[in-house]
Write a protein that holds these residues in place. Sequence first.
Motif, PDB file in Angstrom:
ATOM      1  N   GLY A 255       0.776  -1.238   0.000  1.00 53.49           N
ATOM      2  CA  GLY A 255       0.000   0.000   0.000  1.00 53.49           C
ATOM      3  C   GLY A 255       0.800   1.276   0.000  1.00 53.49           C
ATOM      4  N   GLU A 256       2.147   1.168   0.052  1.00 55.65           N
ATOM      5  CA  GLU A 256       2.975   2.370   0.085  1.00 55.65           C
ATOM      6  C   GLU A 256       3.423   2.763  -1.319  1.00 55.65           C
ATOM      7  N   ASN A 257       3.706   4.037  -1.476  1.00 53.20           N
ATOM      8  CA  ASN A 257       4.160   4.578  -2.752  1.00 53.20           C
ATOM      9  C   ASN A 257       5.644   4.293  -2.940  1.00 53.20           C
ATOM     10  N   ILE A 258       5.998   3.756  -4.105  1.00 48.79           N
ATOM     11  CA  ILE A 258       7.395   3.363  -4.333  1.00 48.79           C
ATOM     12  C   ILE A 258       8.344   4.559  -4.282  1.00 48.79           C
ATOM     13  N   ASN A 259       7.918   5.712  -4.764  1.00 47.91           N
ATOM     14  CA  ASN A 259       8.809   6.874  -4.740  1.00 47.91           C
ATOM     15  C   ASN A 259       9.066   7.361  -3.319  1.00 47.91           C
ATOM     16  N   ASP A 260       8.052   7.294  -2.465  1.00 48.11           N
ATOM     17  CA  ASP A 260       8.256   7.636  -1.055  1.00 48.11           C
ATOM     18  C   ASP A 260       9.266   6.679  -0.422  1.00 48.11           C
ATOM     19  N   TRP A 261       9.131   5.396  -0.735  1.00 48.99           N
ATOM     20  CA  TRP A 261      10.022   4.371  -0.183  1.00 48.99           C
ATOM     21  C   TRP A 261      11.454   4.592  -0.647  1.00 48.99           C
ATOM     22  N   ILE A 262      11.614   4.915  -1.928  1.00 57.49           N
ATOM     23  CA  ILE A 262      12.949   5.185  -2.467  1.00 57.49           C
ATOM     24  C   ILE A 262      13.527   6.451  -1.839  1.00 57.49           C
ATOM     25  N   ALA A 263      12.707   7.489  -1.705  1.00 54.85           N
ATOM     26  CA  ALA A 263      13.181   8.752  -1.121  1.00 54.85           C
ATOM     27  C   ALA A 263      13.698   8.544   0.298  1.00 54.85           C
ATOM     28  N   VAL A 264      12.936   7.805   1.091  1.00 54.76           N
ATOM     29  CA  VAL A 264      13.339   7.526   2.473  1.00 54.76           C
ATOM     30  C   VAL A 264      14.697   6.827   2.511  1.00 54.76           C
ATOM     31  N   HIS A 265      14.879   5.846   1.635  1.00 55.67           N
ATOM     32  CA  HIS A 265      16.131   5.092   1.649  1.00 55.67           C
ATOM     33  C   HIS A 265      17.303   5.892   1.091  1.00 55.67           C
ATOM     34  N   VAL A 266      17.070   6.694   0.075  1.00 58.27           N
ATOM     35  CA  VAL A 266      18.162   7.514  -0.462  1.00 58.27           C
ATOM     36  C   VAL A 266      18.694   8.455   0.617  1.00 58.27           C
ATOM     37  N   VAL A 267      17.788   9.100   1.337  1.00 59.67           N
ATOM     38  CA  VAL A 267      18.215  10.013   2.409  1.00 59.67           C
ATOM     39  C   VAL A 267      18.919   9.239   3.522  1.00 59.67           C
ATOM     40  N   ASP A 268      18.385   8.070   3.876  1.00 63.39           N
ATOM     41  CA  ASP A 268      18.990   7.285   4.947  1.00 63.39           C
ATOM     42  C   ASP A 268      20.378   6.786   4.552  1.00 63.39           C
ATOM     43  N   PHE A 269      20.518   6.324   3.310  1.00 66.09           N
ATOM     44  CA  PHE A 269      21.841   5.880   2.862  1.00 66.09           C
ATOM     45  C   PHE A 269      22.817   7.051   2.802  1.00 66.09           C
ATOM     46  N   PHE A 270      22.352   8.209   2.400  1.00 71.29           N
ATOM     47  CA  PHE A 270      23.192   9.405   2.404  1.00 71.29           C
ATOM     48  C   PHE A 270      23.726   9.654   3.816  1.00 71.29           C
ATOM     49  N   ASN A 271      22.843   9.602   4.807  1.00 79.60           N
ATOM     50  CA  ASN A 271      23.268   9.811   6.192  1.00 79.60           C
ATOM     51  C   ASN A 271      24.261   8.746   6.648  1.00 79.60           C
ATOM     52  N   ARG A 272      23.951   7.499   6.375  1.00 76.62           N
ATOM     53  CA  ARG A 272      24.795   6.396   6.850  1.00 76.62           C
ATOM     54  C   ARG A 272      26.166   6.399   6.173  1.00 76.62           C
ATOM     55  N   ILE A 273      26.190   6.657   4.886  1.00 76.87           N
ATOM     56  CA  ILE A 273      27.466   6.643   4.166  1.00 76.87           C
ATOM     57  C   ILE A 273      28.299   7.864   4.533  1.00 76.87           C
ATOM     58  N   ASN A 274      27.637   8.977   4.881  1.00 82.18           N
ATOM     59  CA  ASN A 274      28.366  10.111   5.462  1.00 82.18           C
ATOM     60  C   ASN A 274      29.120   9.679   6.704  1.00 82.18           C
ATOM     61  N   LEU A 275      28.425   8.947   7.573  1.00 79.60           N
ATOM     62  CA  LEU A 275      29.032   8.478   8.816  1.00 79.60           C
ATOM     63  C   LEU A 275      30.199   7.533   8.536  1.00 79.60           C
ATOM     64  N   ILE A 276      29.999   6.644   7.573  1.00 83.27           N
ATOM     65  CA  ILE A 276      31.060   5.699   7.224  1.00 83.27           C
ATOM     66  C   ILE A 276      32.297   6.436   6.730  1.00 83.27           C
ATOM     67  N   TYR A 277      32.107   7.346   5.797  1.00 85.39           N
ATOM     68  CA  TYR A 277      33.281   8.070   5.294  1.00 85.39           C
ATOM     69  C   TYR A 277      33.892   8.938   6.397  1.00 85.39           C
ATOM     70  N   GLY A 278      33.049   9.468   7.285  1.00 84.86           N
ATOM     71  CA  GLY A 278      33.559  10.269   8.392  1.00 84.86           C
ATOM     72  C   GLY A 278      34.531   9.511   9.272  1.00 84.86           C
ATOM     73  N   THR A 279      34.355   8.197   9.386  1.00 83.52           N
ATOM     74  CA  THR A 279      35.252   7.407  10.231  1.00 83.52           C
ATOM     75  C   THR A 279      36.652   7.290   9.644  1.00 83.52           C
ATOM     76  N   VAL A 280      36.786   7.454   8.329  1.00 83.63           N
ATOM     77  CA  VAL A 280      38.103   7.284   7.695  1.00 83.63           C
ATOM     78  C   VAL A 280      38.623   8.558   7.059  1.00 83.63           C
TER      79      VAL A 280
END
Length: 216
Positions: free
Chosen positions: A53-78
């Motif tokens: 029942g969820e919209n695919i673009n909303d689902w993709i948007a949520v994950h793109v932003v979340d991956f952006f945050n997480r990968i920022n953290l990963i690169y920040g460690t090195v």
Amino acid sequence: MALCLGQVFSKDKTFRPRKRFEPGTQRFELYKKAQASLKSGLDLRKVVQLPEGENINDWIAVHVVDFFNRINLIYGTVSEFCTERTCPIMSGGLRYEYRWQDGHEYRRPTKLPALKYMNLLMDWIETNINNEDIFPTRVGVPFPKNFQQVCKKILSRLFRVFVHVYIHHFDSVCSMGAEAHINTCYKHYYYFISEFSLIEHSELEPLREMTEKICN
């Protein structure tokens, strides 16, 4: 003993300010649902599937932003180990080199040190996800027709961060006890882009052998 996630990915290591979802919005509720699934110990292959029942673009948007945050953290460690001296070229070993092009300041693919490339990349992504014309946050405002194409480009470029970290800085990651956390983030990312065919297989070649070991 491996450090806990909070110690590994501390706030002072964040490469960029974190993009957050506004409480009370549908996007925030989807984000909470996705995070709850992650923490529940479910198979990551199932976690990335579109909820009924969820919209695919909303689902993709949520994950793109979340991956952006997480990968920022990963690169920040090195990032302290990723200097113009240690990484004069944005690359993934000897076979893969990434050049920056944004159509504005860099109109042609340009060879840059990895740290400079990362700065430009994160600025570019942040500009896109904060652009209401691309990532609308107001109720009733539709996504643009090119939304998924923009997301594919963002995710493709974020993959290059994984490539550089795994190939050039994994010793540093291991010395901090962070490899399990980064592997989990990568698996989550890989299953998501695979579920929705968001990256061409040829783009994933630099980490193919590692991916086959940890994601299959």
